[in-house]
Every structure is written in C-alpha cells, then in structure tokens.
Scaffold this motif. Structure first.
Motif, PDB file in Angstrom:
ATOM      1  N   LEU A 100      11.664 -27.105 -15.721  1.00  0.00           N
ATOM      2  CA  LEU A 100      10.252 -27.047 -16.261  1.00  0.00           C
ATOM      3  C   LEU A 100       9.469 -26.009 -15.284  1.00  0.00           C
ATOM      4  O   LEU A 100       9.565 -26.223 -13.982  1.00  0.00           O
ATOM      5  CB  LEU A 100       9.821 -28.533 -15.732  1.00  0.00           C
ATOM      6  N   VAL A 101       8.789 -25.168 -15.958  1.00  0.00           N
ATOM      7  CA  VAL A 101       7.933 -24.115 -15.343  1.00  0.00           C
ATOM      8  C   VAL A 101       6.561 -25.024 -15.501  1.00  0.00           C
ATOM      9  O   VAL A 101       5.712 -25.191 -16.667  1.00  0.00           O
ATOM     10  CB  VAL A 101       7.986 -22.847 -16.097  1.00  0.00           C
TER      11      VAL A 101
ATOM     12  N   PRO B 228      15.001 -41.649  -8.363  1.00  0.00           N
ATOM     13  CA  PRO B 228      15.957 -42.217  -7.579  1.00  0.00           C
ATOM     14  C   PRO B 228      17.121 -42.527  -7.984  1.00  0.00           C
ATOM     15  O   PRO B 228      17.309 -42.827  -9.028  1.00  0.00           O
ATOM     16  CB  PRO B 228      14.982 -43.663  -7.099  1.00  0.00           C
ATOM     17  N   GLY B 229      18.364 -42.155  -7.198  1.00  0.00           N
ATOM     18  CA  GLY B 229      19.490 -42.689  -7.703  1.00  0.00           C
ATOM     19  C   GLY B 229      19.985 -41.549  -8.634  1.00  0.00           C
ATOM     20  O   GLY B 229      21.439 -41.787  -8.642  1.00  0.00           O
ATOM     21  N   LYS B 230      19.569 -40.493  -8.668  1.00  0.00           N
ATOM     22  CA  LYS B 230      20.188 -39.551  -9.598  1.00  0.00           C
ATOM     23  C   LYS B 230      19.410 -38.089  -9.393  1.00  0.00           C
ATOM     24  O   LYS B 230      18.269 -37.974  -8.829  1.00  0.00           O
ATOM     25  CB  LYS B 230      20.253 -39.840 -11.146  1.00  0.00           C
ATOM     26  N   SER B 231      20.189 -37.121  -9.783  1.00  0.00           N
ATOM     27  CA  SER B 231      19.358 -35.963  -9.661  1.00  0.00           C
ATOM     28  C   SER B 231      18.019 -35.565 -10.690  1.00  0.00           C
ATOM     29  O   SER B 231      18.041 -36.287 -11.575  1.00  0.00           O
ATOM     30  CB  SER B 231      20.679 -34.655  -9.933  1.00  0.00           C
ATOM     31  N   GLY B 232      17.659 -34.428 -10.360  1.00  0.00           N
ATOM     32  CA  GLY B 232      16.420 -34.194 -11.030  1.00  0.00           C
ATOM     33  C   GLY B 232      15.172 -34.788 -10.805  1.00  0.00           C
ATOM     34  O   GLY B 232      14.945 -35.558  -9.797  1.00  0.00           O
ATOM     35  N   PHE B 233      14.176 -34.464 -11.747  1.00  0.00           N
ATOM     36  CA  PHE B 233      12.789 -34.909 -11.311  1.00  0.00           C
ATOM     37  C   PHE B 233      12.074 -35.859 -12.621  1.00  0.00           C
ATOM     38  O   PHE B 233      12.427 -35.482 -13.969  1.00  0.00           O
ATOM     39  CB  PHE B 233      11.970 -33.816 -11.120  1.00  0.00           C
ATOM     40  N   LEU B 234      11.376 -36.515 -12.292  1.00  0.00           N
ATOM     41  CA  LEU B 234      10.453 -37.247 -13.498  1.00  0.00           C
ATOM     42  C   LEU B 234       9.269 -36.681 -13.364  1.00  0.00           C
ATOM     43  O   LEU B 234       8.376 -36.773 -12.190  1.00  0.00           O
ATOM     44  CB  LEU B 234      10.512 -38.788 -13.525  1.00  0.00           C
TER      45      LEU B 234
ATOM     46  N   ALA C 185      13.404 -33.379 -15.996  1.00  0.00           N
ATOM     47  CA  ALA C 185      13.906 -31.909 -15.590  1.00  0.00           C
ATOM     48  C   ALA C 185      14.800 -31.811 -14.286  1.00  0.00           C
ATOM     49  O   ALA C 185      14.629 -32.400 -13.349  1.00  0.00           O
ATOM     50  CB  ALA C 185      12.679 -30.966 -15.288  1.00  0.00           C
ATOM     51  N   ASN C 186      15.668 -30.962 -14.346  1.00  0.00           N
ATOM     52  CA  ASN C 186      16.825 -30.794 -13.379  1.00  0.00           C
ATOM     53  C   ASN C 186      16.151 -29.882 -12.177  1.00  0.00           C
ATOM     54  O   ASN C 186      16.343 -29.961 -11.114  1.00  0.00           O
ATOM     55  CB  ASN C 186      18.077 -30.232 -13.818  1.00  0.00           C
TER      56      ASN C 186
ATOM     57  N   LYS D  83       5.368 -34.072  -5.588  1.00  0.00           N
ATOM     58  CA  LYS D  83       5.623 -35.015  -4.483  1.00  0.00           C
ATOM     59  C   LYS D  83       7.260 -34.831  -3.918  1.00  0.00           C
ATOM     60  O   LYS D  83       7.939 -35.585  -4.061  1.00  0.00           O
ATOM     61  CB  LYS D  83       5.545 -36.492  -5.030  1.00  0.00           C
ATOM     62  N   VAL D  84       7.283 -33.630  -3.104  1.00  0.00           N
ATOM     63  CA  VAL D  84       8.470 -33.440  -2.557  1.00  0.00           C
ATOM     64  C   VAL D  84       8.193 -33.141  -1.206  1.00  0.00           C
ATOM     65  O   VAL D  84       6.899 -32.434  -0.752  1.00  0.00           O
ATOM     66  CB  VAL D  84       9.130 -32.499  -3.264  1.00  0.00           C
TER      67      VAL D  84
END
Length: 425
Positions: free
Chosen positions: A9-10, A109-115, A125-126, A352-353
């Motif tokens: 995601l850009v 949470p608990g998996k790769s990528g972003f919401l 998005a990964n 938020k990282v």
C-alpha cells in the motif's frame, strides 16, 4: 463484507507515490496508491500563482517522459508540473485512488502485515510505503500573536500581491520561496522587508551552463546524506523571470529592506538578530565555491566553455546591509501582512509503528525503515542531495521497489533447499 487485500500500500499520490508505483509495476508487485486529495494536489493549489520550477525542464523530470510543448531550458509553471504528473501517472497506469484518506495503519496482531483504516474502508497490506513527501504541514513559528491585527500566512498559502491587504509586507525566510515572493512583491510596487537567515546561494548559470548541470558533472547531486540533524540546508535559487541568480545585494539595491533572522516580537515590534552580514557573506562564499569548482573542473577535463569574469563581480552593498535593522515597528512602517517562508513539518501520526525518533522523524536507511515492511519515500536527503527532486525521487523509488521485490522473493522460499544430503550419502 470482505476486507480488501494488497501486497503493498502506497500512501500519497504525488511525485513520490507515482514514481514508486512505476517501479513496483515493473517488478510485478501488486499495489494500490491512496491519495487523500487529487493527484499532484500541492502543485495544483499550493503556493503562489506565478510559481515556476526551480530547475529547467530538461533536468527536473522523470527519465521516461519529457514535458510536452516546453522548451528544454524553460522553467515550467506549477500548472505544467501538475499536468506532467497526472500524465505520467496515466502513462504508467498507476493504480491511484483519489479522495481516499489513510486514517490509521497498525500491525495485525498474531500475523504479518498491516490493517489500514481509510475513509473508504479497511485494507490489509503486507507492506506500506509512506510517500507523503517532505512538505506536509506548513510551519509558522509562534512569534507574532494572531490578535495583533496583521494578516499572517505561510508561503504555501500566498497567491499573489493583489490578494494581500494594501501596505508593506514582511517576508520571513530567504530560501527559494521567501526570496522569490519578496522579489515578486517588490516588482509589484510593495514596500518589502525580508528576514534573511543562513542559506546556500548557487549561481543560476555559469559559463553557459545551468547550476543543475554543474552539480551533476561535479557529482554534487549524489552527495550522500549529511549527519542527522544537519539535513536541511536552505537554498536560495529561482527560475522566475527566465531564471536569475538570487542575489540579496541586488534585491536590497532594488528596494527590498534586508534584515537578519527574526528573533522575537513585543509591543508591535519585530526584533532581528545581528547575523545579516554573516548570513549574506556565507551565501556569497557558497556561490564563489561553486564557481571555483566549475573552473577547476574545466581546467582538469579540457572542456571549453566561454569565460564569464562578470560572474565574480558583486553588486554594491545596499544601506540595509551596511546598517542592518535590529527591529521593525510594524505599524510605523505600514506593515499589514507577514508571509512566513519557514518550511514544513512531517506528520506520520497515522502510522502506528515503532519507526520514529523522539522528534517524530523516520529512522531509516535510504528509505528502509527500522520497522520491517515499512518504507519511506520523498524525504529530504533520503539517499542523496537530489532526493527531493523529481528525478531524484524516481531513483530513490527504484531502490525501494527493488528492496520490496527482494523481500518478496525471500518469502517465496519454501525451505526445500535446506534439506542437504550428508556428504557420505
């Protein structure tokens, strides 16, 4: 309703977002570009009406498309730049969605990528590329209270002399924007005061070549990023009126009253530092240094270009430089408006990282964040001096897209090659 998913995601549909979209497409990386306004919105509606590019059309562009209908040495208008970016996005079929604002991006949470929450729904998005650039929020220092009865605006919102109240104008900041606005106002018959801080001041042209050419052959565009905290160097250069060297002695001689850096305000009076002469002298030194480097390059390479001894002839010192102001009573001098050409701040609050320092600046190496799968693009000095320019961001974008493709290739590895037969078998 299922949540939309994409690999990358850009965020941002300006020059940075368009550039990285091209390279992601070339690398077969599925992606979406979100732009909260319109493509190239800052060029469409930001800054003043007469703004032109600070570099010639042959240089300040993406490699794969020239400006349509413009002379290569022309300094094109901001409308031409906006249309160029729109045309380029169409040419590469960039998957830009206009009018979609990113509200928040968090790790899942608990998996790769972003919401990613947007004004038009959620996206998983990964990877995320923050391509919102360097000029996000105009900054006006809290020096003159809004209740003082003088109109104040940032240079980003200045349009033209006729849109200002009648009276004198105080311009704070002598980078490209402040110097050009002061020049425009003085030409329009306004009484103008200009607060000059530290700056670099390259020649517009020297010995038949534009300064962008000189920076190229001298390798200065590829100068690596300086130490943290020293990245921002105010550069005073202009393509206006066909392109002229921005010389503060000339401006002073034409009627602009120069002053040092703006320090404070009290009881209707602005106060200035005693650094005007030092700032102008440092700008002069930068100017002559480039002339010396250019001459040395020609002597070393044998390239023959016309001599230009007049480039070393200085304008006479105006009185405002010889006897600089220490203060300015706004009412007494008829100042009715202040234009703050004082830069911008970045805003990544939506992301938020753990990727930022104590001041909120991204921690990165050539745009690769310390946070996995997060990338930044369009930052000043991201990898080199030219990173904020069209052609510079294009090359930075290729590096980002290459790194994303490399990470995708690693993740496609299924582990079978790790099963290695023993040597005795």
């Amino acid at each position: 309703m299922p949540v939309e998913k994409t690999d990358t995601l850009v965020v941002g549909g300006g020059q940075a977002g368009i550039a990285v979209s091209e390279h992601l497409s070339n690398a077969d990386v599925p992606h979406v570009v979100l732009e909260k306004n319109r493509t190239a919105e800052a060029w469409r509606t930001g800054r003043w009406d007469a703004l032109v590019a600070n570099g010639p059309a042959w240089h300040d562009r993406f490699p794969n498309l020239e400006f349509d209908g413009n002379d290569p040495d022309e300094f094109v208008s901001k409308d031409c730049v906006a249309q160029y970016l729109v045309d380029y996005a169409a040419m590469i079929e960039a998957p830009i969605r206009e009018g979609v604002e990113v509200i928040e991006a968090t790790r899942q949470p608990g998996k790769s990528g972003f919401l990613v929450r947007t004004s038009h729904g959620d996206i998983e998005a990964n990877r995320i590329v923050a391509a919102t650039g360097a000029f996000q929020h105009p900054v006006i220092p809290p020096i003159v209270p809004e209740t003082e009865g003088v109109e104040q605006m940032h240079s980003f919102h200045y349009k033209n002399p006729d849109r200002l109240p009648e009276g004198a104008v105080m311009v704070v900041g002598a980078g490209s924007s402040g110097a050009q606005i002061a020049d425009e106002l003085q030409r329009a018959g306004r009484k103008v005061f200009l607060s000059v801080g530290p700056h670099d001041r390259p020649p517009r042209r020297y010995r038949g070549r534009d300064f962008v050419w000189w920076l190229g052959v001298l390798g200065l565009w590829d100068k690596s990023a300086p130490a943290p905290g020293t990245e921002h160097v105010t550069i005073s250069v202009s393509g206006a009126y066909g392109g002229r060297t921005m010389d503060f002695r000339r401006l002073g001689g034409e009627g602009v009253t120069l002053a040092g850096r703006t320090n404070g305000y009290a009881d209707g009076v602005l106060s200035f530092g005693d650094d005007l002469q030092a700032n102008v002298a440092a700008g002069d030194a930068n100017y002559y240094e480039l002339l010396d480097m250019a001459d040395a390059y020609l002597a070393r390479t044998g390239l023959e270009l016309p001599q230009e001894p007049e480039a070393r002839e200085a304008y006479p010192d105006p009185d405002c430089l010889t006897n600089p102001l220490t203060s300015l009573n706004l009412a007494k001098e008829g100042v009715t408006s202040i234009i703050w050409a004082t830069g911008f701040r970045q805003d990544f609050n939506w992301l938020k990282v753990d990727a930022f320092d104590a001041k909120g600046a991204p921690i990165h190496q050539r745009g690769l964040s310390v946070e996995p799968d997060v990338y930044f693009l369009g930052l000043p000095w991201q990898s080199r001096r030219g990173s904020s320019f069209l052609w510079g961001v294009w090359h930075d974008a290729k590096h980002i897209a290459d790194q994303i493709a490399i990470q995708r290739s690693y993740l496609q590895y299924d582990g079978a090659a790790a099963i290695i037969p023993a040597a005795a078998e």
